[in-house]
Write a protein that holds these residues in place. Structure first.
Motif, mmCIF file in Angstrom:
data_model
loop_
_atom_site.group_PDB
_atom_site.id
_atom_site.type_symbol
_atom_site.label_atom_id
_atom_site.label_comp_id
_atom_site.label_asym_id
_atom_site.label_seq_id
_atom_site.Cartn_x
_atom_site.Cartn_y
_atom_site.Cartn_z
ATOM 1 N N ASN A 125 0.820 -1.213 0.000
ATOM 2 C CA ASN A 125 0.000 0.000 0.000
ATOM 3 C C ASN A 125 0.852 1.262 0.000
ATOM 4 O O ASN A 125 0.488 2.256 -0.628
ATOM 5 N N LEU A 126 1.985 1.228 0.685
ATOM 6 C CA LEU A 126 2.869 2.397 0.679
ATOM 7 C C LEU A 126 3.457 2.638 -0.710
ATOM 8 O O LEU A 126 3.614 3.791 -1.129
ATOM 9 N N ARG A 127 3.762 1.560 -1.431
ATOM 10 C CA ARG A 127 4.249 1.740 -2.807
ATOM 11 C C ARG A 127 3.172 2.393 -3.675
ATOM 12 O O ARG A 127 3.453 3.265 -4.483
ATOM 13 N N GLU A 128 1.917 1.977 -3.484
ATOM 14 C CA GLU A 128 0.824 2.591 -4.239
ATOM 15 C C GLU A 128 0.636 4.054 -3.822
ATOM 16 O O GLU A 128 0.401 4.921 -4.675
ATOM 17 N N LEU A 129 0.745 4.326 -2.535
ATOM 18 C CA LEU A 129 0.613 5.720 -2.071
ATOM 19 C C LEU A 129 1.701 6.610 -2.665
ATOM 20 O O LEU A 129 1.458 7.783 -2.951
ATOM 21 N N GLN A 130 2.875 6.041 -2.849
ATOM 22 C CA GLN A 130 3.951 6.810 -3.474
ATOM 23 C C GLN A 130 3.530 7.247 -4.880
ATOM 24 O O GLN A 130 3.837 8.352 -5.312
ATOM 25 N N THR A 131 2.781 6.405 -5.548
ATOM 26 C CA THR A 131 2.307 6.706 -6.898
ATOM 27 C C THR A 131 1.205 7.761 -6.891
ATOM 28 O O THR A 131 1.196 8.650 -7.743
ATOM 29 N N VAL A 132 0.277 7.674 -5.940
ATOM 30 C CA VAL A 132 -0.878 8.583 -5.955
ATOM 31 C C VAL A 132 -0.679 9.858 -5.130
ATOM 32 O O VAL A 132 -1.495 10.767 -5.221
ATOM 33 N N THR A 133 0.401 9.940 -4.360
ATOM 34 C CA THR A 133 0.615 11.117 -3.516
ATOM 35 C C THR A 133 0.614 12.430 -4.293
ATOM 36 O O THR A 133 -0.026 13.397 -3.859
ATOM 37 N N PRO A 134 1.283 12.529 -5.442
ATOM 38 C CA PRO A 134 1.219 13.814 -6.171
ATOM 39 C C PRO A 134 -0.208 14.229 -6.519
ATOM 40 O O PRO A 134 -0.564 15.408 -6.403
ATOM 41 N N ALA A 135 -1.033 13.279 -6.917
ATOM 42 C CA ALA A 135 -2.427 13.603 -7.241
ATOM 43 C C ALA A 135 -3.174 14.046 -5.988
ATOM 44 O O ALA A 135 -3.929 15.024 -6.026
ATOM 45 N N PHE A 136 -2.951 13.355 -4.861
ATOM 46 C CA PHE A 136 -3.590 13.749 -3.607
ATOM 47 C C PHE A 136 -3.176 15.153 -3.196
ATOM 48 O O PHE A 136 -4.004 15.962 -2.781
ATOM 49 N N GLU A 137 -1.881 15.426 -3.285
ATOM 50 C CA GLU A 137 -1.389 16.749 -2.878
ATOM 51 C C GLU A 137 -2.036 17.861 -3.692
ATOM 52 O O GLU A 137 -2.490 18.867 -3.144
ATOM 53 N N ALA A 138 -2.081 17.677 -5.007
ATOM 54 C CA ALA A 138 -2.689 18.700 -5.870
ATOM 55 C C ALA A 138 -4.175 18.864 -5.552
ATOM 56 O O ALA A 138 -4.671 19.993 -5.454
ATOM 57 N N LEU A 139 -4.870 17.750 -5.371
ATOM 58 C CA LEU A 139 -6.288 17.822 -5.063
ATOM 59 C C LEU A 139 -6.546 18.461 -3.705
ATOM 60 O O LEU A 139 -7.476 19.248 -3.544
ATOM 61 N N LEU A 140 -5.727 18.134 -2.718
ATOM 62 C CA LEU A 140 -5.907 18.720 -1.389
ATOM 63 C C LEU A 140 -5.678 20.231 -1.410
ATOM 64 O O LEU A 140 -6.387 20.973 -0.728
ATOM 65 N N LEU A 141 -4.730 20.684 -2.186
ATOM 66 C CA LEU A 141 -4.524 22.135 -2.318
ATOM 67 C C LEU A 141 -5.749 22.794 -2.952
ATOM 68 O O LEU A 141 -6.220 23.831 -2.487
ATOM 69 N N GLN A 142 -6.268 22.188 -4.014
ATOM 70 C CA GLN A 142 -7.467 22.734 -4.656
ATOM 71 C C GLN A 142 -8.641 22.752 -3.689
ATOM 72 O O GLN A 142 -9.361 23.746 -3.583
ATOM 73 N N LEU A 143 -8.828 21.652 -2.970
ATOM 74 C CA LEU A 143 -9.965 21.563 -2.053
ATOM 75 C C LEU A 143 -9.795 22.485 -0.855
ATOM 76 O O LEU A 143 -10.779 23.032 -0.353
ATOM 77 N N SER A 144 -8.592 22.664 -0.402
ATOM 78 C CA SER A 144 -8.348 23.582 0.707
ATOM 79 C C SER A 144 -8.772 24.995 0.323
ATOM 80 O O SER A 144 -9.438 25.688 1.091
#
Length: 160
Positions: A125-144
């Protein structure tokens, strides 16, 4: 943001981009959760069983986990949690012991098998999170930005 309601009269109207950001965020979360659920299934676990193992392990660094603690962590009723614990004990993933100082409490701990299964799933799961983290970060900034614009900075619970 938890435990708070949006203002009854929003300060701005939601735009197409706002709805698209919310949809992408939910999709990204669901995609990760589906990945984690598939991994748990491949290991012979339900997603809830995997979540229980992770919660028990996480709390083990600071205190012992009781069945009641586990129910709270998983947002389950005590009876449902007791059934979950029974299944995990039967699978030799956790042990259940009566607390020494308060016999009304039951502690749960991972077995060596539970530790091994959890370690394998967590690494995956951590390997997968490494892949999706950039998308999460961008989305969290937009949502914030969206939340602050929509609700206002004083109406958000930032302590959660």
């Amino acid at each position: 943001m938890y435990g708070r309601r949006l203002m009854s009269h929003p300060s701005t109207e939601l735009t197409q981009a706002d709805f698209e950001s919310l949809a992408r965020f939910r999709f990204t979360i669901r995609r990760y959760l589906a990945f984690a659920e598939q991994g748990a299934k491949a290991a012979g676990l339900t997603s809830q069983q995997h979540q229980a193992l992770l919660a028990i392990k996480a709390q083990s660094f600071t205190s012992e986990m009781t069945v009641g603690d586990l129910a709270n962590r998983l947002l389950l009723r005590p009876h449902s949690t007791a059934e979950l614990v029974n299944r995990l004990v039967a699978a030799d993933l956790i042990t259940r012991d009566i607390a020494v100082h308060d016999r009304r409490k039951v502690h749960v701990r991972l077995t060596a098998r539970g530790e091994a299964v959890l370690a394998t799933l967590s690494a995956r799961n951590l390997r997968e999170l490494q892949t999706v983290t950039p998308a999460f970060e961008a989305l969290l900034l937009q949502l914030s930005d969206l939340v602050e614009d929509f609700v206002g900075p004083n109406d958000c619970d930032t302590g959660a």
